[in-house]
Write a protein that holds these residues in place. Structure first.
Motif, mmCIF file in Angstrom:
data_model
loop_
_atom_site.group_PDB
_atom_site.id
_atom_site.type_symbol
_atom_site.label_atom_id
_atom_site.label_comp_id
_atom_site.label_asym_id
_atom_site.label_seq_id
_atom_site.Cartn_x
_atom_site.Cartn_y
_atom_site.Cartn_z
ATOM 1 N N TYR A 196 -1.312 0.334 9.166
ATOM 2 C CA TYR A 196 0.026 0.994 7.591
ATOM 3 C C TYR A 196 1.301 -0.072 8.028
ATOM 4 O O TYR A 196 1.546 -0.795 7.113
ATOM 5 C CB TYR A 196 0.613 2.284 8.107
ATOM 6 N N HIS A 197 1.418 -0.429 9.282
ATOM 7 C CA HIS A 197 2.913 -1.123 9.385
ATOM 8 C C HIS A 197 1.932 -2.834 8.740
ATOM 9 O O HIS A 197 2.899 -3.262 8.170
ATOM 10 C CB HIS A 197 2.862 -1.627 10.564
ATOM 11 N N ASN A 198 1.014 -3.028 9.541
ATOM 12 C CA ASN A 198 0.350 -4.261 8.897
ATOM 13 C C ASN A 198 0.023 -4.236 7.595
ATOM 14 O O ASN A 198 -0.168 -5.747 7.401
ATOM 15 C CB ASN A 198 -1.289 -4.372 9.978
ATOM 16 N N LEU A 199 -0.599 -3.281 6.661
ATOM 17 C CA LEU A 199 -0.447 -4.156 5.683
ATOM 18 C C LEU A 199 0.871 -3.902 4.850
ATOM 19 O O LEU A 199 0.768 -4.835 4.566
ATOM 20 C CB LEU A 199 -1.481 -2.562 4.936
ATOM 21 N N MET A 200 1.694 -2.995 5.214
ATOM 22 C CA MET A 200 2.329 -3.133 4.296
ATOM 23 C C MET A 200 3.368 -4.271 4.760
ATOM 24 O O MET A 200 4.449 -4.485 3.580
ATOM 25 C CB MET A 200 3.913 -1.937 5.200
ATOM 26 N N LYS A 201 2.992 -4.749 5.748
ATOM 27 C CA LYS A 201 4.224 -6.165 6.139
ATOM 28 C C LYS A 201 2.945 -7.582 5.189
ATOM 29 O O LYS A 201 4.661 -8.552 4.539
ATOM 30 C CB LYS A 201 3.551 -7.184 7.745
ATOM 31 N N SER A 202 2.412 -7.065 4.382
ATOM 32 C CA SER A 202 2.374 -7.601 3.942
ATOM 33 C C SER A 202 1.661 -8.355 1.568
ATOM 34 O O SER A 202 1.942 -8.541 1.205
ATOM 35 C CB SER A 202 0.687 -8.801 3.724
ATOM 36 N N ILE A 203 2.409 -6.644 1.656
ATOM 37 C CA ILE A 203 1.960 -6.088 -0.088
ATOM 38 C C ILE A 203 3.363 -4.999 -0.136
ATOM 39 O O ILE A 203 3.714 -5.161 -1.050
ATOM 40 C CB ILE A 203 0.765 -5.200 0.646
ATOM 41 N N HIS A 204 4.826 -4.848 0.863
ATOM 42 C CA HIS A 204 5.701 -4.887 0.339
ATOM 43 C C HIS A 204 6.519 -4.867 -0.928
ATOM 44 O O HIS A 204 6.092 -6.730 -1.015
ATOM 45 C CB HIS A 204 6.572 -4.583 1.797
ATOM 46 N N PRO A 205 6.901 -3.958 -1.965
ATOM 47 C CA PRO A 205 7.372 -5.382 -3.163
ATOM 48 C C PRO A 205 8.244 -5.997 -2.325
ATOM 49 O O PRO A 205 8.898 -6.497 -3.436
ATOM 50 C CB PRO A 205 7.990 -3.833 -3.437
ATOM 51 N N ASP A 206 9.588 -5.567 -1.132
ATOM 52 C CA ASP A 206 10.267 -6.367 -1.381
ATOM 53 C C ASP A 206 9.991 -7.808 -0.838
ATOM 54 O O ASP A 206 10.642 -8.637 0.079
ATOM 55 C CB ASP A 206 11.194 -6.438 -0.092
ATOM 56 N N LYS A 207 8.839 -7.699 -0.042
ATOM 57 C CA LYS A 207 7.869 -9.021 -0.157
ATOM 58 C C LYS A 207 7.087 -9.892 -0.957
ATOM 59 O O LYS A 207 6.443 -10.542 -1.177
ATOM 60 C CB LYS A 207 7.090 -9.216 1.297
ATOM 61 N N GLY A 208 7.089 -9.390 -2.296
ATOM 62 C CA GLY A 208 6.330 -9.693 -4.060
ATOM 63 C C GLY A 208 5.662 -9.460 -3.445
ATOM 64 O O GLY A 208 4.315 -9.994 -4.918
ATOM 65 N N GLY A 209 5.043 -8.128 -2.854
ATOM 66 C CA GLY A 209 3.705 -7.401 -3.253
ATOM 67 C C GLY A 209 3.255 -6.124 -4.301
ATOM 68 O O GLY A 209 5.156 -6.341 -4.992
ATOM 69 N N SER A 210 2.728 -5.357 -4.532
ATOM 70 C CA SER A 210 2.809 -4.523 -5.376
ATOM 71 C C SER A 210 3.245 -3.134 -5.158
ATOM 72 O O SER A 210 3.112 -3.013 -3.866
ATOM 73 C CB SER A 210 1.553 -4.685 -6.052
ATOM 74 N N ALA A 211 4.088 -2.548 -6.141
ATOM 75 C CA ALA A 211 5.231 -1.134 -5.613
ATOM 76 C C ALA A 211 3.409 -0.675 -5.785
ATOM 77 O O ALA A 211 3.277 0.602 -4.604
ATOM 78 C CB ALA A 211 6.135 -1.212 -6.713
ATOM 79 N N TYR A 212 2.740 -0.312 -6.558
ATOM 80 C CA TYR A 212 1.701 -0.335 -7.348
ATOM 81 C C TYR A 212 1.035 0.825 -5.337
ATOM 82 O O TYR A 212 0.428 1.766 -5.410
ATOM 83 C CB TYR A 212 1.132 0.388 -7.602
ATOM 84 N N LEU A 213 0.591 -0.699 -5.021
ATOM 85 C CA LEU A 213 -0.379 -0.895 -3.969
ATOM 86 C C LEU A 213 0.116 0.107 -2.643
ATOM 87 O O LEU A 213 0.249 0.823 -1.586
ATOM 88 C CB LEU A 213 -0.841 -2.440 -4.021
ATOM 89 N N ALA A 214 1.618 -1.032 -2.628
ATOM 90 C CA ALA A 214 2.484 0.065 -1.708
ATOM 91 C C ALA A 214 2.470 1.352 -1.874
ATOM 92 O O ALA A 214 2.402 2.270 -0.502
ATOM 93 C CB ALA A 214 3.976 -0.134 -1.906
ATOM 94 N N GLN A 215 2.777 2.329 -2.891
ATOM 95 C CA GLN A 215 2.877 3.320 -2.925
ATOM 96 C C GLN A 215 1.182 3.707 -2.227
ATOM 97 O O GLN A 215 1.453 5.218 -1.589
ATOM 98 C CB GLN A 215 2.809 3.923 -4.517
ATOM 99 N N LYS A 216 0.311 3.549 -2.625
ATOM 100 C CA LYS A 216 -1.079 4.005 -1.984
ATOM 101 C C LYS A 216 -1.253 3.312 -0.760
ATOM 102 O O LYS A 216 -1.595 4.626 -0.301
ATOM 103 C CB LYS A 216 -2.843 2.701 -2.956
ATOM 104 N N ILE A 217 -0.976 3.011 0.036
ATOM 105 C CA ILE A 217 -0.831 2.464 1.388
ATOM 106 C C ILE A 217 -0.019 3.753 2.314
ATOM 107 O O ILE A 217 -0.313 4.714 2.493
ATOM 108 C CB ILE A 217 -0.535 1.305 1.977
ATOM 109 N N ASN A 218 1.351 4.358 1.063
ATOM 110 C CA ASN A 218 2.135 5.314 1.715
ATOM 111 C C ASN A 218 1.353 6.401 1.584
ATOM 112 O O ASN A 218 1.437 7.560 2.946
ATOM 113 C CB ASN A 218 3.411 5.619 0.907
ATOM 114 N N GLU A 219 0.725 6.637 0.421
ATOM 115 C CA GLU A 219 0.142 7.956 0.828
ATOM 116 C C GLU A 219 -1.593 7.998 1.462
ATOM 117 O O GLU A 219 -1.900 9.383 1.854
ATOM 118 C CB GLU A 219 -0.276 8.232 -0.888
ATOM 119 N N ALA A 220 -2.005 7.078 1.198
ATOM 120 C CA ALA A 220 -2.750 6.955 2.410
ATOM 121 C C ALA A 220 -2.474 7.910 3.610
ATOM 122 O O ALA A 220 -2.933 8.332 4.517
ATOM 123 C CB ALA A 220 -3.483 5.922 2.995
#
Length: 84
Positions: free
Chosen positions: A54-78
């Motif tokens: 989870y932490h490894n994925l969020m480092k690269s996909i978090h919206p604050d880092k220019g990633g997608s809010a939708y994908l961050a939501q899916k990672i949280n849900e997973a």
């Protein structure tokens, strides 16, 4: 392929598979198998494995880092599905 490209590949593949389902199949509830696929884990993953993935994925996909809010939501849900 770097980790960011790998993450994006896995997540976009999952999103495409999910959106291809019919309305009857897509209830909004993520299955354990889908959660494992998103986090790149196997059935025998322990809680520390889940949290690390989870932490490894969020480092690269978090919206604050220019990633997608939708994908961050899916990672949280997973993560939530696997830790419940």
């Amino acid at each position: 392929m770097n980790i960011s490209e790998t993450v994006n590949s896995i997540l976009y593949r999952f999103v495409n598979e999910s959106t291809a389902k019919t309305d009857n199949e897509n209830t909004g509830n993520m299955s354990k198998g889908e959660a494992l696929k998103i986090l790149g884990l196997t059935e025998d993953a322990k809680s520390n494995d889940i949290n690390q993935a989870y932490h490894n994925l969020m480092k690269s996909i978090h919206p604050d880092k220019g990633g997608s809010a939708y994908l961050a939501q899916k990672i949280n849900e997973a993560r939530d599905v696997l830790l419940k």
